[in-house]
Design a protein around this motif. Sequence first.
Motif: not given
Length: 836
Positions: A606-625
Amino acid sequence: MKFSCPKCKSKIEIQKTFNKKMHVSCGKCGIEDLLEFSKNVDEVFLEFLSRYDQGLVTEKGLSEGLKDEGILRDEDEIKKMIGKNKPDKITEEILFSKKDYISKYEVLKNPEPKMGCKVEDLGLDESISDHLKELKIEQFYKFQEESIQEITFGENVVIEAPTASGKTEAFLIPVIQRIKKDAVDGNVFAIFVYPTKALSQDQYPKIQKFAEKIGVAVKVFDGDTKLEDRRKIIENPPQILITNFDILHYHLWHQTKFSSLLSSTRILVVDEAHVYSGIFGSNVHYIIKRLKRICSNKLQFIAASATLDDAKEFCQQLFEEKMQIIHGSGKKGQTDFVMLFPSLRTQRALMVELTKKLTEKNHKTMVFNNSHLNSELLAIQAQKQKVNIKVHRAGLMANYRTAVEKQFKEDRLQAISCTPTLELGIDVGNVDCVISSTIPVNRLIQRIGRAARKGQRGYAFLALGNDPISQYYKNHPDDYFEDIEKTYIDPKNPFVEEFQVLAMACDRPISKHELKEHQEVIEHHIIKENLLVVNNRIIPNLDKINSMLNDYSIRGIGKSIDIFLNERKVGDRVLPIALEELHKDAIYFLAGFRYKVKEFDYPKKNYAKLEKIPRDYPYYTKSLTEEWPTIETVFERRKVNGIEVAFCKLHIQKKVYGYVNIELGQEMTQGEKVLLDAPLEYDFITKGIVFHAPRPLKIIGKSEDEEYTEASGYHATEHVVIEGSNMITGGVSQDLGGISLGTSGMIFIYDGAIGGSGASKALYDRFEKALERSMYIVKECPCKNEDGCPRCTFSYRCGNNNEYLHKYSALEILERINNGEKTELVDPTEGDRPLV
């Protein structure tokens, strides 16, 4: 690309309107035109030039068209709204900017609060009266006088009053009076409970400063209290103890030395009582019950709350005691209030521009968003426009939030983009302006209470959004002021009851004659050997239940996913929502920055590890359920118009199978689908309502694909009922999930919280009104699309990428319901495709 005006060579603005047209305008010379929608702005500009050359584009004549389309309000109508009021320059600019539809403008004036008696007339202890005189307080407000009298007499009281109205003094003075009269040295006499550590730390100096002068000791005991200070409190208990319910819960069931101090308590004060809604409130109900069990005296209860429709009833349910209510009023002040509908842009673009306008004039501004994601997106876009703004929300580390509060208070920060965490009474210093997305009116008033607290002119802007309820308020602004929030708890949540009964046995053995109302749960625990019967007393089997109780959170049931960045914990998110936001490759927002989830371990670690992305990365995500409901027990049934509706216990199987990438700046859209290598699964028990919608026979008859049209109609109906009922049920739509089952007509709306939070029950009780409003939302939406749009049938929570929606099919279904067509509930069948 910049386009030049053919008349004056200034910059031309091209914007998509809310009803899918293109508005082309020049801010300098005023020429404008309204054209058909096209994704290609070059084409739109070329058509505009062609029409200009033909003499079809002028400075005048379009306003009528925009007015008829419901895009802008006529200037004369706005002037009529203003009437004899004198809005200042900023407000006037916004009212006449021709960028948004002005739904409502009014000046909210707080009258002078009613004054009560003189300080010396209340018969208070001399030390209290003398100290009040030192503070130059010679007279109480009327509600303070009433509170002091009732509390001194030992009555249970609910003080309902806005932020910054003198609520704290209304309960602090009589509590100190009772301490001077009845307290025994070395005993805790009163416990003051705040919902967060931050608020305790904020209120402590104010309470301590007052009490100290009168010789009453006050101390804070919470998760941040140092070991040395804890020892001092245990050795020498203060008469007033400031804490939170998490601490009370933990120490009671662990039977610590601290918990033994609590038995002498005579008064429990619960400030910001309106916060204890949903699952948290259901747990608090039991913690109060447990405190009553271990106290040697009968407890007196005092609740302080912001304005609620049902504060007395809610507090009586929370405390399980009869309460008296006392109403207070706010400080004198004047606030310019504007309700705007962004007809030529997105809600976020409107909120960012308002923030920029006000901060440029040095007005300190708080921007309230309804979700973590929106608070982050708004800050990112405002920072790009050089606004000095930071994010403040739950889920960020406490030291970061405290630093943001401090910077704002010290005028080093101009604006805060926040979620309702800052609605509470934390003192962030002067606030001139509040900008808020759509929320219930009583919470807006609570937020407005922050503007102009020092008596200066304040500003409040309600930015309606890209959603069904905003569409409704655009056309019915006065209804907004009728829709007061319903606070709700569900003490019979089976999971809460199960855990809390175990905790009660840990606090103190349960004797055979007590807790008859929990007999069934106690017997269940005895059979499972979680509780043992020894010498006619019921005691906990600690070896077996220790880890269960340690994992339990009173603020939400279920485990959390810990979030790490560079091997350091930076936050957490509760399940099942964590599966939707933190799956592999999800884009996660944290403190104004976006990160990608590079590793997700579930269900083992039960953990998630994050990494940085470029500031100009054009997207965010939304899940499909995908979800599948099973009815376990029906609690209640009733007829609503003609349809049968049941309130029941549901088993929900949830699966996150993929996600879509959505471009930043797009409020709600359909993105490119990406499937996960292995779906994430979770199932839970909750409560919800189910009803059988009538068939849209007329639309089906005209359709080439009957099955699609019918299933999409039910799916759209489910969206509109949840989103459109939002304010009737007090803004609970964010706590609800929904499923429509294929062509069966069966629609389920359930509590997102495990075990149930009371949100769907609030909807069940007001279902007639919700269905009527849903019909108007679809009927009045000017979009012509078959699938509808974000302002009628789309939902930002849709797990199906806002596909399988049919606006006209949904309208027929809702009209049939409101006309009294009769239906009976049927059993779901395996072949029905669930749409969420």
